[in-house]
Design a protein around this motif. Structure first.
Motif, PDB file in Angstrom:
ATOM      1  N   ARG A 162      10.612  11.534  -8.101  1.00 42.43           N
ATOM      2  CA  ARG A 162      11.050  12.432  -7.032  1.00 42.43           C
ATOM      3  C   ARG A 162      10.931  13.890  -7.440  1.00 42.43           C
ATOM      4  NH1 ARG A 162      15.660   8.691  -6.831  1.00 42.43           N
ATOM      5  NH2 ARG A 162      15.253   7.117  -5.242  1.00 42.43           N
ATOM      6  N   SER A 163      11.278  14.194  -8.684  1.00 43.86           N
ATOM      7  CA  SER A 163      11.233  15.582  -9.134  1.00 43.86           C
ATOM      8  C   SER A 163       9.805  16.111  -9.250  1.00 43.86           C
ATOM      9  CB  SER A 163      11.947  15.724 -10.482  1.00 43.86           C
ATOM     10  OG  SER A 163      11.232  15.087 -11.510  1.00 43.86           O
ATOM     11  N   LEU A 164       8.845  15.203  -9.473  1.00 46.10           N
ATOM     12  CA  LEU A 164       7.447  15.617  -9.650  1.00 46.10           C
ATOM     13  C   LEU A 164       6.584  15.378  -8.414  1.00 46.10           C
ATOM     14  CD1 LEU A 164       6.899  14.091 -13.220  1.00 46.10           C
ATOM     15  CD2 LEU A 164       7.187  16.506 -12.673  1.00 46.10           C
ATOM     16  N   PHE A 165       7.134  14.703  -7.401  1.00 43.74           N
ATOM     17  CA  PHE A 165       6.328  14.198  -6.292  1.00 43.74           C
ATOM     18  C   PHE A 165       5.476  15.275  -5.616  1.00 43.74           C
ATOM     19  CE2 PHE A 165       5.435  12.832  -1.970  1.00 43.74           C
ATOM     20  CZ  PHE A 165       4.967  11.531  -2.169  1.00 43.74           C
ATOM     21  N   GLU A 166       6.066  16.417  -5.391  1.00 40.79           N
ATOM     22  CA  GLU A 166       5.365  17.483  -4.679  1.00 40.79           C
ATOM     23  C   GLU A 166       4.072  17.898  -5.377  1.00 40.79           C
ATOM     24  OE1 GLU A 166       6.215  22.104  -3.339  1.00 40.79           O
ATOM     25  OE2 GLU A 166       7.890  20.730  -3.613  1.00 40.79           O
ATOM     26  N   HIS A 167       4.024  17.692  -6.682  1.00 43.96           N
ATOM     27  CA  HIS A 167       2.872  18.148  -7.458  1.00 43.96           C
ATOM     28  C   HIS A 167       1.890  17.017  -7.800  1.00 43.96           C
ATOM     29  CE1 HIS A 167       4.964  21.952  -7.856  1.00 43.96           C
ATOM     30  NE2 HIS A 167       6.041  21.259  -8.178  1.00 43.96           N
ATOM     31  N   LEU A 168       2.161  15.832  -7.292  1.00 42.64           N
ATOM     32  CA  LEU A 168       1.259  14.703  -7.537  1.00 42.64           C
ATOM     33  C   LEU A 168       0.141  14.686  -6.510  1.00 42.64           C
ATOM     34  CD1 LEU A 168       3.881  11.885  -8.262  1.00 42.64           C
ATOM     35  CD2 LEU A 168       2.598  13.236  -9.920  1.00 42.64           C
ATOM     36  N   THR A 169      -1.025  14.245  -6.934  1.00 43.51           N
ATOM     37  CA  THR A 169      -2.175  14.156  -6.027  1.00 43.51           C
ATOM     38  C   THR A 169      -2.915  12.838  -6.252  1.00 43.51           C
ATOM     39  OG1 THR A 169      -3.605  15.296  -7.635  1.00 43.51           O
ATOM     40  CG2 THR A 169      -2.488  16.662  -5.977  1.00 43.51           C
ATOM     41  N   GLY A 170      -3.823  12.514  -5.344  1.00 37.50           N
ATOM     42  CA  GLY A 170      -4.699  11.363  -5.504  1.00 37.50           C
ATOM     43  C   GLY A 170      -3.967  10.060  -5.753  1.00 37.50           C
ATOM     44  N   SER A 171      -4.434   9.322  -6.756  1.00 38.11           N
ATOM     45  CA  SER A 171      -3.868   8.017  -7.079  1.00 38.11           C
ATOM     46  C   SER A 171      -2.408   8.129  -7.511  1.00 38.11           C
ATOM     47  CB  SER A 171      -4.678   7.347  -8.190  1.00 38.11           C
ATOM     48  OG  SER A 171      -5.994   7.082  -7.777  1.00 38.11           O
ATOM     49  N   ASP A 172      -2.071   9.211  -8.211  1.00 34.47           N
ATOM     50  CA  ASP A 172      -0.690   9.382  -8.662  1.00 34.47           C
ATOM     51  C   ASP A 172       0.265   9.453  -7.469  1.00 34.47           C
ATOM     52  OD1 ASP A 172      -1.408   9.339 -11.280  1.00 34.47           O
ATOM     53  OD2 ASP A 172      -1.295  11.500 -11.590  1.00 34.47           O
ATOM     54  N   ARG A 173      -0.104  10.188  -6.439  1.00 29.47           N
ATOM     55  CA  ARG A 173       0.750  10.284  -5.254  1.00 29.47           C
ATOM     56  C   ARG A 173       0.820   8.941  -4.533  1.00 29.47           C
ATOM     57  NH1 ARG A 173       2.754  14.242  -1.201  1.00 29.47           N
ATOM     58  NH2 ARG A 173       2.496  15.819  -2.801  1.00 29.47           N
ATOM     59  N   LYS A 174      -0.280   8.229  -4.506  1.00 29.89           N
ATOM     60  CA  LYS A 174      -0.315   6.909  -3.862  1.00 29.89           C
ATOM     61  C   LYS A 174       0.646   5.948  -4.563  1.00 29.89           C
ATOM     62  CE  LYS A 174      -3.638   3.303  -2.500  1.00 29.89           C
ATOM     63  NZ  LYS A 174      -5.069   2.890  -2.572  1.00 29.89           N
ATOM     64  N   ILE A 175       0.607   5.953  -5.896  1.00 26.00           N
ATOM     65  CA  ILE A 175       1.501   5.090  -6.683  1.00 26.00           C
ATOM     66  C   ILE A 175       2.952   5.502  -6.476  1.00 26.00           C
ATOM     67  CG2 ILE A 175       2.153   4.386  -9.020  1.00 26.00           C
ATOM     68  CD1 ILE A 175      -0.825   4.892  -9.797  1.00 26.00           C
ATOM     69  N   ALA A 176       3.208   6.809  -6.536  1.00 19.86           N
ATOM     70  CA  ALA A 176       4.569   7.315  -6.380  1.00 19.86           C
ATOM     71  C   ALA A 176       5.141   6.948  -5.011  1.00 19.86           C
ATOM     72  CB  ALA A 176       4.589   8.828  -6.570  1.00 19.86           C
ATOM     73  N   THR A 177       4.334   7.081  -3.975  1.00 21.50           N
ATOM     74  CA  THR A 177       4.779   6.763  -2.620  1.00 21.50           C
ATOM     75  C   THR A 177       5.150   5.293  -2.495  1.00 21.50           C
ATOM     76  OG1 THR A 177       3.384   8.513  -1.676  1.00 21.50           O
ATOM     77  CG2 THR A 177       4.123   6.756  -0.178  1.00 21.50           C
ATOM     78  N   PHE A 178       4.331   4.426  -3.058  1.00 14.44           N
ATOM     79  CA  PHE A 178       4.607   2.985  -2.999  1.00 14.44           C
ATOM     80  C   PHE A 178       5.924   2.661  -3.714  1.00 14.44           C
ATOM     81  CE2 PHE A 178       4.473  -1.335  -4.571  1.00 14.44           C
ATOM     82  CZ  PHE A 178       3.992  -2.057  -3.479  1.00 14.44           C
ATOM     83  N   ILE A 179       6.121   3.250  -4.878  1.00 13.40           N
ATOM     84  CA  ILE A 179       7.326   2.967  -5.666  1.00 13.40           C
ATOM     85  C   ILE A 179       8.582   3.445  -4.941  1.00 13.40           C
ATOM     86  CG2 ILE A 179       8.553   3.569  -7.795  1.00 13.40           C
ATOM     87  CD1 ILE A 179       5.788   3.597  -9.179  1.00 13.40           C
ATOM     88  N   LEU A 180       8.532   4.657  -4.383  1.00 14.82           N
ATOM     89  CA  LEU A 180       9.710   5.197  -3.698  1.00 14.82           C
ATOM     90  C   LEU A 180       9.990   4.484  -2.380  1.00 14.82           C
ATOM     91  CD1 LEU A 180       9.247   9.036  -4.303  1.00 14.82           C
ATOM     92  CD2 LEU A 180      10.722   7.443  -5.544  1.00 14.82           C
ATOM     93  N   ASP A 181       8.934   3.970  -1.746  1.00 11.70           N
ATOM     94  CA  ASP A 181       9.115   3.261  -0.474  1.00 11.70           C
ATOM     95  C   ASP A 181       9.577   1.820  -0.670  1.00 11.70           C
ATOM     96  OD1 ASP A 181       8.399   5.477   0.931  1.00 11.70           O
ATOM     97  OD2 ASP A 181       6.343   4.830   1.364  1.00 11.70           O
ATOM     98  N   SER A 182       9.414   1.290  -1.884  1.00 16.14           N
ATOM     99  CA  SER A 182       9.778  -0.118  -2.151  1.00 16.14           C
ATOM    100  C   SER A 182      10.645  -0.215  -3.402  1.00 16.14           C
ATOM    101  CB  SER A 182       8.504  -0.951  -2.321  1.00 16.14           C
ATOM    102  OG  SER A 182       7.582  -0.733  -1.279  1.00 16.14           O
ATOM    103  N   PRO A 183      11.803   0.443  -3.428  1.00 16.94           N
ATOM    104  CA  PRO A 183      12.621   0.489  -4.648  1.00 16.94           C
ATOM    105  C   PRO A 183      13.127  -0.864  -5.118  1.00 16.94           C
ATOM    106  CG  PRO A 183      13.851   1.297  -2.763  1.00 16.94           C
ATOM    107  CD  PRO A 183      12.434   1.150  -2.311  1.00 16.94           C
TER     108      PRO A 183
END
Length: 280
Positions: free
Chosen positions: A10-31
């Motif tokens: 969550r603290s880094l999300f704004e600065h993630l791009t590409g695959s990293d943002r895709k992975i982060a979104t999946f993890i936060l949406d499916s805790p």
């Protein structure tokens, strides 16, 4: 307690791009679902390779997927943000509990994110600085003033002013012998970045305090002390970030005070006597 993968993402999300943002979104949406997945299962669910997952967990601060996965398991299931979701139907006690929980979570996450070597470097620079300039505009000026108020109790030479134009004037006089503490929750405030760039041009050592360790301010800084926090759904400012940043200042003040020992105690006693005399 160690900081969870959820908090770091969550603290880094704004600065993630590409695959990293895709992975982060999946993890936060499916805790809940994410806790039981292996690295292969997670990669398949997202549609990326296991190598991409491995690189991602290292970028968010974990040594391995196992360490990352364990941090998710140990994180409370109900924790969706540092303050939780404050609803209009929440009663007084619920709101207060969520606010205090948010502050505690921000402190736990912050102390676990900052590396020991960052504390050591920042402290040594401050102890050996000819002048310490403290910079912060808007809401961050509150933290800057708090830092000034505390560090005045040490033998160090401290400068701080709330006016932006005066802060710019301060940067002109600072050199490589000086250290600047630059504070910004977002790390992207235009005025703050202007100050940081001018300090960098003068080869001033910059200690950044920001909630976004990959922000433009962090890139300009020599050392970053990250204050982890999230926004509450009904507010535009993050109070938990403010609490964490003040704790960072308290820590620096204490580290400096302990190392300077009797010199700090002498200043503290003289300050106390002066203030008490003014009240007679």
């Amino acid at each position: 307690m160690a900081q969870s993968g959820f908090a770091r993402i969550r603290s880094l999300f704004e600065h993630l791009t590409g695959s990293d943002r895709k992975i982060a979104t999946f993890i936060l949406d499916s805790p809940n679902e994410i806790r039981s997945l292996t690295i292969q299962e997670l990669a398949t669910a997202i549609g990326v390779s296991t190598a991409t997952i491995s690189r991602f967990v290292k970028r968010v601060g974990f040594n391995s997927f196992r360490e990352f996965s364990l941090s998710l398991v140990n994180s409370p299931i109900t924790q969706t943000s540092f303050f939780g979701e404050i609803d209009a139907t929440d009663d007084q006690n619920s709101i207060i509990q969520k606010v205090f929980s948010g502050a505690q979570n921000a402190l736990d996450a912050t102390v676990n994110l900052i590396k020991p070597e960052s504390w050591s470097t920042a402290t040594n620079w401050l102890l050996n600085a000819q002048t310490i300039g403290i910079f912060g505009v808007g809401g961050s000026s509150i933290v800057a003033l708090d830092a000034y108020h505390k560090l005045l109790r040490t033998p160090l030479h401290i400068e701080q002013h709330p006016d932006y134009d005066v802060q710019l004037m301060q940067t002109v006089h600072m050199t490589s012998q000086d250290v600047a503490i630059v504070i910004s929750h977002s790390g992207r405030n235009h005025n703050t970045l202007n100050i940081a760039r001018r300090l960098k041009d003068n080869h001033v050592k910059i200690i950044a305090i920001t909630a976004y360790p990959k922000s433009e301010l962090a890139k300009l800084a020599s050392v970053t002390l990250a204050s982890v926090a999230e926004e509450v759904n009904i507010r535009s400012e993050s109070m938990s970030s403010l609490v964490a940043q003040i704790a960072i200042i308290d820590s620096l003040f204490t580290l400096i005070g302990v190392q300077l020992g009797d010199k700090t105690q002498s200043v503290v006693e003289k300050t106390r006597r002066t203030i008490e005399a003014s009240r007679e």
